[in-house]
Design an enzyme around this catalytic site. Structure first.
Site, mmCIF file in Angstrom:
data_model
loop_
_atom_site.group_PDB
_atom_site.id
_atom_site.type_symbol
_atom_site.label_atom_id
_atom_site.label_comp_id
_atom_site.label_asym_id
_atom_site.label_seq_id
_atom_site.Cartn_x
_atom_site.Cartn_y
_atom_site.Cartn_z
ATOM 1 N N LYS A 178 -19.972 35.199 47.318
ATOM 2 C CA LYS A 178 -21.409 34.842 47.275
ATOM 3 C C LYS A 178 -21.449 34.064 48.567
ATOM 4 O O LYS A 178 -21.389 32.764 48.247
ATOM 5 C CB LYS A 178 -21.887 34.461 46.084
ATOM 6 C CG LYS A 178 -23.323 34.549 45.555
ATOM 7 C CD LYS A 178 -24.326 34.341 46.768
ATOM 8 C CE LYS A 178 -24.861 32.681 46.508
ATOM 9 N NZ LYS A 178 -25.521 31.917 47.526
ATOM 10 N N GLY A 231 -20.193 22.789 48.483
ATOM 11 C CA GLY A 231 -21.752 22.547 48.721
ATOM 12 C C GLY A 231 -21.950 21.272 48.019
ATOM 13 O O GLY A 231 -21.223 20.343 47.844
ATOM 14 N N GLU A 253 -15.592 21.533 46.290
ATOM 15 C CA GLU A 253 -15.502 20.774 47.468
ATOM 16 C C GLU A 253 -16.969 20.105 47.787
ATOM 17 O O GLU A 253 -17.744 21.063 48.114
ATOM 18 C CB GLU A 253 -14.830 21.597 48.709
ATOM 19 C CG GLU A 253 -14.546 20.842 49.650
ATOM 20 C CD GLU A 253 -13.329 19.983 49.348
ATOM 21 O OE1 GLU A 253 -13.588 18.726 49.507
ATOM 22 O OE2 GLU A 253 -12.470 20.685 49.117
ATOM 23 N N CYS A 287 -19.645 18.065 55.871
ATOM 24 C CA CYS A 287 -19.226 17.152 54.617
ATOM 25 C C CYS A 287 -18.406 15.887 55.199
ATOM 26 O O CYS A 287 -18.583 15.031 54.790
ATOM 27 C CB CYS A 287 -18.160 17.773 53.898
ATOM 28 S SG CYS A 287 -18.596 19.425 53.567
ATOM 29 N N GLU A 388 -25.401 11.071 50.257
ATOM 30 C CA GLU A 388 -25.589 11.949 51.210
ATOM 31 C C GLU A 388 -26.851 12.488 51.688
ATOM 32 O O GLU A 388 -27.441 12.972 50.971
ATOM 33 C CB GLU A 388 -24.451 12.926 50.623
ATOM 34 C CG GLU A 388 -24.015 13.905 51.945
ATOM 35 C CD GLU A 388 -23.274 15.084 51.665
ATOM 36 O OE1 GLU A 388 -23.458 15.562 50.365
ATOM 37 O OE2 GLU A 388 -22.106 15.492 52.086
HETATM 38 C C1 UN1 Z 1 -17.421 21.017 56.368
HETATM 39 O O1 UN1 Z 1 -17.963 20.306 56.899
HETATM 40 O O2 UN1 Z 1 -17.381 21.286 55.086
HETATM 41 O O3 UN1 Z 1 -12.913 18.490 59.587
HETATM 42 C C2 UN1 Z 1 -16.081 21.212 56.962
HETATM 43 C C3 UN1 Z 1 -14.375 19.041 60.070
HETATM 44 C C4 UN1 Z 1 -14.087 20.323 60.030
HETATM 45 C C5 UN1 Z 1 -14.617 21.027 58.884
HETATM 46 C C6 UN1 Z 1 -15.590 20.518 58.215
HETATM 47 N N1 UN1 Z 1 -12.937 20.885 60.712
HETATM 48 O O4 UN1 Z 1 -15.258 18.254 60.166
#
Ligand code: UN1
Length: 497
Positions: A178, A231, A253, A287, A388
């Site tokens: 999804k 997310g 994650e 992230c 965040e």
């Molecule tokens: C993400 O933002 O979920 O290390 C992944 C990094 C990338 C992956 C980010 N290789 O910034």
């Protein structure tokens, strides 16, 4: 005019393309200029149910297909992705706003992951260990878990589906994906790629839709054995709760509040470059983005001056133009969120050093552009230093010692990535011991993880790991096997007299 030509894209279920059972669609619009790029099936429980059924049926054949052969299909997928890199990257820039060079990097992570996971087809190591009885053999193997539901974000719309799909597939699982509603075209291209690479029908199914409809149905479905989600922490926590209730294996994650520490012996120019790249690359929508800069007071002025100068020099624009540094935010909600934090920062008494507003000159007014934003004089307890933001906004937090820097770094609910700039090797190693995050960098920013090492973080980030060999942990169960070849009853743990 282009609006009338918008394509309608159905789900991929069991090798067939079909509309949602409800007949509904949702729109995919460009964050750069609002153009309607396509309509995608707005799926619900019935569509998810059909996809799970197909995936369930395909599992019986796929789990018996030898892992090295499963790996060969992934090698083909990796090679095809390399051929189609530009097509993927352009679709990505257009639909979610990442600049083209970074979009190519996103696809490259997918290619890397395909080849890495393909290799696991001939490895997938278990243990053989001595047994405590004389004629007995003991070993452990990984077994696939069944149908896995993957719920993926828009910010890495090729890399993250690859991170999850390729290890799951090589381990013998079948999939219902999804994808995020803000990047469905990448998911369509990804699905087509896997079919072209030769995956049997029903092994990989894609159901488009909204999180609270198709996503929720996938997490609730009793035929799904595992769920992997990337997310927000709020959504991840509710998914984990539901997954536990229905006995699914779950990997989440989630968020980050990543920091770069600058010691007083740091190479300040290098740190400025690393901070700008980590805070404003992908418009801060990673992230792993750096959203806190923990700076020793002795280098504070020099660093802040360089940072503001570099941020003001970044070029906002169409992500498809090679000269653009920062593209738009993914949607209006993201824009509202970042703008909201500008108000919060004002109330909290932080000093706005640059940015803090939408960019609206010329064509930028058509899209969700936000100026790179830096706050100075930030106290580590402020909301802007704890929550965040997921946009191009970063706090500068002054500190006066290494110990204080570590305390501030570790003092948020999250624990994904952190970095330290120092020329002292002892300080660097000490930091690698003390920083309580899943990823640490020395003399580099907080972004740029490679797929051969585990990716993930501590605390509210989720505690799970993706990619690397550890990726298999989310998609397999360990099975311990004992074979007694003595031909008589042997009793473990019992001393026979
Ligand atoms: C993400 O933002 O979920 O290390 C992944 C990094 C990338 C992956 C980010 N290789 O910034």
């Amino acid at each position: 005019m282009t609006e009338t030509r918008a394509r309608s894209v159905g789900n991929h279920i069991g090798g067939e393309v079909r509309e949602a059972a409800s007949g509904g669609w949702f729109e995919n619009r460009s964050p750069t200029d609002g153009e309607l790029l396509g309509l995608y099936a707005r799926s619900g429980a019935e569509d998810v149910g059909r996809a799970v059924e197909k995936a369930r049926a395909a599992f019986e054949g796929w789990r018996l297909y030898p892992a090295p052969k499963r790996g060969e299909i992934l090698y083909r997928a990796g090679a095809l992705m390399a051929e189609r890199k530009e097509e993927f990257a352009r679709a990505m820039s257009r639909e979610m706003g990442k600049v083209l060079s970074e979009a190519r990097g996103d696809v490259q992570e997918g290619i890397d992951m395909a080849f890495f996971a393909a290799g696991e087809g001939r490895r997938m190591l278990g243990d053989t260990v001595p047994a405590e009885l004389p004629e007995k053999f003991a070993m452990s193997i990984r077994m696939p878990i069944g149908v896995v539901g993957l719920i993926t974000p828009w910010n890495f719309p090729v890399a993250i589906p690859s991170w999850k799909s390729f290890p799951a597939l090589v381990a013998g699982n079948t999939i219902v994906l999804k994808p995020a509603e803000d990047a469905p075209e990448c998911a369509r291209l990804f699905t087509q790629l896997l079919l072209d690479a030769g995956l049997p029908e029903g092994v990989f199914n894609t159901v488009f839709g909204l999180g609270e409809e198709a996503g929720a149905a996938l997490v609730e479905h009793p035929g799904v054995a595992g769920v992997s989600f990337t997310g927000s922490t709020a959504v991840g926590v509710s998914i984990a709760r539901e997954a536990h209730r229905t006995h699914k294996k779950v990997a989440t994650e989630m968020g980050g509040k990543n920091a770069i520490i600058l010691m007083d012996d740091a190479d300040v120019d290098l740190a400025v470059e690393g901070a700008v790249w980590s805070a404003f690359g992908t418009a801060g929508q990673r992230c792993t983005a750096a959203s806190r800069l923990i700076v020793h007071e002795r280098v504070l002025d020099e660093f802040t001056e360089g940072l503001v100068r570099a941020a003001n020099a970044l070029k906002l624009g169409d992500p498809l133009d090679e000269g653009t540094d920062v593209g738009p935010l993914v949607n209006e909600e993201a824009l509202r969120k970042v703008s909201g934090y500008v108000e919060v920062a004002k109330e909290e008494g932080a000093t706005l050093l640059c940015g803090g507003e939408r960019a609206t000159e010329g064509d930028l007014s058509k899209g969700n552009f936000f100026r790179p934003t830096i706050w100075g004089g930030v106290d580590p307890g402020m909301r802007i230093a704890q929550e965040e933001i997921f946009g191009p906004a970063v706090c500068v937090i002054p500190v006066s010692s290494y110990e204080e820097a570590v305390r501030v770094n570790n003092g948020t609910p999250y624990g994904l990535s952190s970095a330290i700039y120092t020329r002292d090797v002892n300080t660097a190693f000490r930091a690698m011991r003390d920083l309580y995050t899943g990823i640490n960098y020395v003399n580099a920013g907080t972004i740029g993880a490679e797929i051969q090492l585990p990716f993930g973080g501590t605390k509210a980030t989720g505690g799970h790991r993706e990619v690397g060999q550890q990726a298999l942990d989310s998609f397999t169960e360990w099975k311990s096997i004992y074979v007694d070849y003595s031909g008589k009853l042997q009793k473990a743990q019992i001393d026979e007299v």
